[in-house]
Design a protein around this motif. Structure first.
Motif, PDB file in Angstrom:
ATOM      1  N   VAL A 185      35.880  49.620 -26.981  1.00 30.79           N
ATOM      2  CA  VAL A 185      35.574  48.645 -27.797  1.00 30.79           C
ATOM      3  C   VAL A 185      35.947  49.198 -29.332  1.00 30.79           C
TER       4      VAL A 185
ATOM      5  N   SER B 286      33.190  41.659 -36.323  1.00 30.53           N
ATOM      6  CA  SER B 286      32.856  41.860 -34.978  1.00 30.53           C
ATOM      7  C   SER B 286      30.788  42.423 -35.417  1.00 30.53           C
ATOM      8  N   ARG B 287      30.527  42.625 -35.674  1.00 33.17           N
ATOM      9  CA  ARG B 287      29.424  43.480 -36.329  1.00 33.17           C
ATOM     10  C   ARG B 287      28.651  41.395 -36.371  1.00 33.17           C
TER      11      ARG B 287
ATOM     12  N   VAL C 147      29.604  38.849 -35.236  1.00 34.98           N
ATOM     13  CA  VAL C 147      30.031  38.045 -34.375  1.00 34.98           C
ATOM     14  C   VAL C 147      28.620  39.097 -32.907  1.00 34.98           C
ATOM     15  N   ALA C 148      28.836  39.982 -32.928  1.00 33.31           N
ATOM     16  CA  ALA C 148      27.855  41.133 -31.700  1.00 33.31           C
ATOM     17  C   ALA C 148      26.746  40.671 -32.151  1.00 33.31           C
TER      18      ALA C 148
ATOM     19  N   GLN D 176      26.326  37.425 -30.992  1.00 33.38           N
ATOM     20  CA  GLN D 176      26.029  37.010 -29.775  1.00 33.38           C
ATOM     21  C   GLN D 176      24.665  37.673 -28.684  1.00 33.38           C
ATOM     22  N   VAL D 177      24.025  38.312 -29.622  1.00 30.33           N
ATOM     23  CA  VAL D 177      22.749  39.460 -29.215  1.00 30.33           C
ATOM     24  C   VAL D 177      21.851  38.525 -28.808  1.00 30.33           C
TER      25      VAL D 177
ATOM     26  N   TYR E  26      22.492  36.079 -25.911  1.00 24.68           N
ATOM     27  CA  TYR E  26      22.552  35.760 -24.534  1.00 24.68           C
ATOM     28  C   TYR E  26      21.021  36.065 -24.329  1.00 24.68           C
TER      29      TYR E  26
END
Length: 170
Positions: free
Chosen positions: A17, A61-62, A64-65, A68-69, A72
């Motif tokens: 990552v 990225s944070r 986006v992540a 996504q958390v 999902y």
């Protein structure tokens, strides 16, 4: 690390990552890589000449992540996973009510101002309907999930399991 100095699978994932974030800084923010020594050895590693480019890539990225958390977690609920299972993946097992903590984490507004949502929505993989989920605050599935089709096998199984667990209707 293992006994013989090999990195664990988790360490390898973390390194991957980090490599991806550094690569994104190069690709998106025109950063350049340079090599720097590792400790007092002849071994070198790639680093960014301008750390702010790395910071930009990491912040993006944070965000986006984090999205996504949430996505999902809701997809997992739609697939029939419980809030307790979601809590386990999120690392909330050590809380008194991990499922509640997971729901509240997912229901947060992602840093936006205002209160958290009092419900979340997901698509039930069994009946295909959009379900409103108010969290694991009540034990009866019909009190916390509304919107399932009347013929939803998943919801019927959840209600039957609840009746078995509580002895209700026997």
């Amino acid at each position: 690390m293992s006994v013989f100095g090999e990195p664990s699978e988790q360490q390898r994932r973390v390194w991957r990552v980090r490599d991806l974030v550094r690569s994104l800084a190069v690709e998106w923010f025109a950063a350049t890589e340079v090599r720097e020594p590792v400790g007092d050895t002849a071994i070198t590693r790639p680093v960014l000449a301008d750390p702010l480019a790395g910071l930009r890539a990491a912040v993006l990225s944070r965000w986006v992540a984090a999205g996504q958390v949430r996505d999902y977690a809701l997809d997992a609920r739609g697939a029939g996973r419980s809030w307790a299972e979601v809590a386990s993946v999120l690392g909330f097992d050590d809380h008194d009510a991990p499922g509640v903590v997971a729901f509240e984490h997912v229901a947060e507004r992602g840093g936006r101002t205002g209160p958290r949502w009092d419900r979340v929505w997901w698509r039930c993989a069994s009946c295909g309907q959009r379900v409103a989920d108010t969290g694991p605050y009540s034990s009866h599935p019909s009190e916390v999930e509304t919107g399932h089709a009347e013929t939803c096998a998943r919801h019927a199984a959840d209600v039957a399991a609840w009746a078995e667990r509580t002895g209700w209707g026997q």
